[in-house]
Design a protein around this motif. Structure first.
Motif, PDB file in Angstrom:
ATOM      1  N   UNK A   1      -2.934   3.728  -0.077  1.00 55.07           N
ATOM      2  CA  UNK A   1      -2.829   3.776   1.318  1.00 55.07           C
ATOM      3  C   UNK A   1      -3.694   4.336   2.147  1.00 55.07           C
ATOM      4  N   UNK A   2      -4.498   4.011   3.098  1.00 53.39           N
ATOM      5  CA  UNK A   2      -5.789   4.711   3.508  1.00 53.39           C
ATOM      6  C   UNK A   2      -5.193   5.852   4.643  1.00 53.39           C
ATOM      7  N   UNK A   3      -6.091   6.698   4.807  1.00 51.84           N
ATOM      8  CA  UNK A   3      -5.865   7.587   6.112  1.00 51.84           C
ATOM      9  C   UNK A   3      -5.856   6.882   7.273  1.00 51.84           C
ATOM     10  N   UNK A   4      -6.555   5.733   7.492  1.00 49.27           N
ATOM     11  CA  UNK A   4      -6.425   4.987   8.734  1.00 49.27           C
ATOM     12  C   UNK A   4      -5.238   4.411   8.913  1.00 49.27           C
ATOM     13  N   UNK A   5      -4.696   3.721   7.980  1.00 56.49           N
ATOM     14  CA  UNK A   5      -3.532   2.935   7.968  1.00 56.49           C
ATOM     15  C   UNK A   5      -2.077   4.011   8.109  1.00 56.49           C
TER      16      UNK A   5
ATOM     17  N   UNK B   1     -12.809   6.265  -3.988  1.00 56.32           N
ATOM     18  CA  UNK B   1     -11.722   5.851  -3.511  1.00 56.32           C
ATOM     19  C   UNK B   1     -12.341   4.523  -2.627  1.00 56.32           C
ATOM     20  N   UNK B   2     -11.793   3.417  -2.895  1.00 60.71           N
ATOM     21  CA  UNK B   2     -11.993   2.101  -2.195  1.00 60.71           C
ATOM     22  C   UNK B   2     -11.107   1.880  -1.310  1.00 60.71           C
ATOM     23  N   UNK B   3     -11.630   0.934  -0.107  1.00 62.07           N
ATOM     24  CA  UNK B   3     -10.780   0.417   0.635  1.00 62.07           C
ATOM     25  C   UNK B   3     -11.286  -0.807   1.270  1.00 62.07           C
ATOM     26  N   UNK B   4     -10.403  -1.674   1.773  1.00 59.80           N
ATOM     27  CA  UNK B   4     -10.915  -2.763   2.342  1.00 59.80           C
ATOM     28  C   UNK B   4     -11.652  -2.600   3.620  1.00 59.80           C
ATOM     29  N   UNK B   5     -12.570  -3.679   4.090  1.00 56.27           N
ATOM     30  CA  UNK B   5     -13.350  -3.383   5.388  1.00 56.27           C
ATOM     31  C   UNK B   5     -12.483  -3.144   6.445  1.00 56.27           C
ATOM     32  N   UNK B   6     -11.321  -3.491   6.601  1.00 56.72           N
ATOM     33  CA  UNK B   6     -10.380  -3.246   7.826  1.00 56.72           C
ATOM     34  C   UNK B   6      -8.895  -2.930   7.126  1.00 56.72           C
ATOM     35  N   UNK B   7      -8.423  -2.124   8.102  1.00 53.36           N
ATOM     36  CA  UNK B   7      -6.953  -1.788   7.791  1.00 53.36           C
ATOM     37  C   UNK B   7      -5.869  -2.989   7.382  1.00 53.36           C
ATOM     38  N   UNK B   8      -4.977  -2.871   6.691  1.00 52.80           N
ATOM     39  CA  UNK B   8      -4.066  -4.042   6.364  1.00 52.80           C
ATOM     40  C   UNK B   8      -4.759  -5.318   5.675  1.00 52.80           C
ATOM     41  N   UNK B   9      -6.024  -5.181   5.554  1.00 54.53           N
ATOM     42  CA  UNK B   9      -6.395  -6.232   4.536  1.00 54.53           C
ATOM     43  C   UNK B   9      -6.263  -5.936   3.088  1.00 54.53           C
TER      44      UNK B   9
ATOM     45  N   UNK C   1      -2.421  -1.453  -0.032  1.00 51.72           N
ATOM     46  CA  UNK C   1      -1.129  -1.692   0.929  1.00 51.72           C
ATOM     47  C   UNK C   1      -0.320  -2.802   0.643  1.00 51.72           C
ATOM     48  N   UNK C   2       0.600  -3.065   1.653  1.00 53.57           N
ATOM     49  CA  UNK C   2       1.482  -4.059   1.273  1.00 53.57           C
ATOM     50  C   UNK C   2       0.818  -5.292   1.123  1.00 53.57           C
ATOM     51  N   UNK C   3      -0.213  -5.904   1.640  1.00 52.25           N
ATOM     52  CA  UNK C   3      -0.978  -7.179   1.466  1.00 52.25           C
ATOM     53  C   UNK C   3      -1.615  -7.114   0.203  1.00 52.25           C
ATOM     54  N   UNK C   4      -1.667  -6.199  -0.427  1.00 49.28           N
ATOM     55  CA  UNK C   4      -2.259  -6.163  -1.865  1.00 49.28           C
ATOM     56  C   UNK C   4      -1.288  -6.393  -2.996  1.00 49.28           C
ATOM     57  N   UNK C   5      -0.013  -6.602  -2.598  1.00 52.43           N
ATOM     58  CA  UNK C   5       1.009  -6.626  -3.534  1.00 52.43           C
ATOM     59  C   UNK C   5       0.750  -7.962  -4.674  1.00 52.43           C
ATOM     60  N   UNK C   6       0.626  -8.943  -3.863  1.00 56.01           N
ATOM     61  CA  UNK C   6       0.546  -9.879  -4.834  1.00 56.01           C
ATOM     62  C   UNK C   6      -0.773 -10.156  -5.741  1.00 56.01           C
ATOM     63  N   UNK C   7      -1.956  -9.525  -5.230  1.00 56.35           N
ATOM     64  CA  UNK C   7      -3.110  -9.265  -6.241  1.00 56.35           C
ATOM     65  C   UNK C   7      -2.691  -8.341  -7.382  1.00 56.35           C
ATOM     66  N   UNK C   8      -1.946  -7.367  -7.120  1.00 54.13           N
ATOM     67  CA  UNK C   8      -1.515  -6.314  -8.143  1.00 54.13           C
ATOM     68  C   UNK C   8      -0.652  -7.108  -9.221  1.00 54.13           C
ATOM     69  N   UNK C   9       0.312  -7.785  -8.618  1.00 55.96           N
ATOM     70  CA  UNK C   9       0.918  -8.695  -9.616  1.00 55.96           C
ATOM     71  C   UNK C   9       0.289  -9.411 -10.394  1.00 55.96           C
TER      72      UNK C   9
END
Length: 231
Positions: free
Chosen positions: A161-165, A190-198, A214-222
């Motif tokens: 989870x990023x500082x921006x998020x 540390x890597x992050x998506x181009x925009x928050x919540x992506x 972030x939550x949107x990454x949950x499927x990808x992690x699974x």
């Protein structure tokens, strides 16, 4: 025999500084559960204290229209209401194909510094088993030192989870540390998506080390964890 994944949940359920409940975040368990269970993986759960692992009620509200989360909430409550202690799994990595830590703010307060969790992660890494975490879940890695003293995160790419998020949800001042900063301090890029919540999932060590932002990454992690354990 079906492969088993050990999912470790927080036992921390209330943030005093804002007087609000917390815990683990619904889609960050529900979505990987859906991916893994459809592939025949058995899910076993643990938490620092055992028993009920608190589910963040705000995540139930936020994801009430999400079919996967709603189904998981209504059918799988035993998974978080009847957890075993982390300590009871030490020395048992051979029974499991992998290890997964969902997020939510709770892990920042207990799992990040939990000695049993740190020992468990070390054991799975030493056994060559994949370890994965999503959103605030990667907090569990920031204090893990490998035998010999090197930080587990040293030299890896990782996310969380990023500082921006954190700023957007108004919780930066109420966290014990910045997850983004701490990942970098532990020697990771540390890597992050181009925009928050992506969504962003980062896979390292040939599939053995998996982090989601972030939550949107949950499927990808699974999906990354399923691939890593060969299902």
């Amino acid at each position: 025999m079906a492969p088993k994944v050990l999912v470790v949940l927080t036992s921390y359920g209330f943030i005093e500084s804002v007087k609000q409940p917390t815990g683990w975040y619904l889609p960050e368990f529900a979505h990987p559960y859906e991916v893994l269970s459809k592939k025949g993986v058995e899910i076993v759960t643990a938490s620092p204290k055992g028993g009920l692992a608190p589910l963040d009620p705000s995540s139930v509200e936020a994801f009430k229209a999400d079919a996967s989360s709603a189904s998981f909430l209504s059918t799988q409550s035993a998974l978080w209401e009847q957890t075993a202690t982390i300590s009871s799994f030490l020395g048992r990595s051979a029974e499991f194909a992998g290890l997964l830590y969902p997020g939510g703010h709770g892990p920042m307060f207990d799992l990040a510094t939990d000695k049993d969790s740190i020992a468990l992660i070390n054991e799975f890494v030493a056994a060559g088993k994949p370890v994965a975490a999503v959103c605030h879940g990667p907090a569990v890695f920031v204090n893990v030192e490998l035998p010999g003293g090197k930080k587990l995160l040293h030299g890896k790419e990782a996310t969380g989870f990023s500082n921006a998020e954190e700023d957007v949800v108004g919780m930066s001042a109420h966290m014990p540390f910045s997850l983004e900063d701490k990942i970098a301090e532990a020697g990771a890029t540390y890597k992050k998506a181009p925009e928050p919540w992506a969504p962003l999932t980062v896979v390292q060590d040939g599939g053995k080390f998996i982090t989601g932002q972030n939550p949107a990454s949950s499927v990808g992690v699974g999906e990354a964890l399923a691939k890593a354990i060969g299902v």
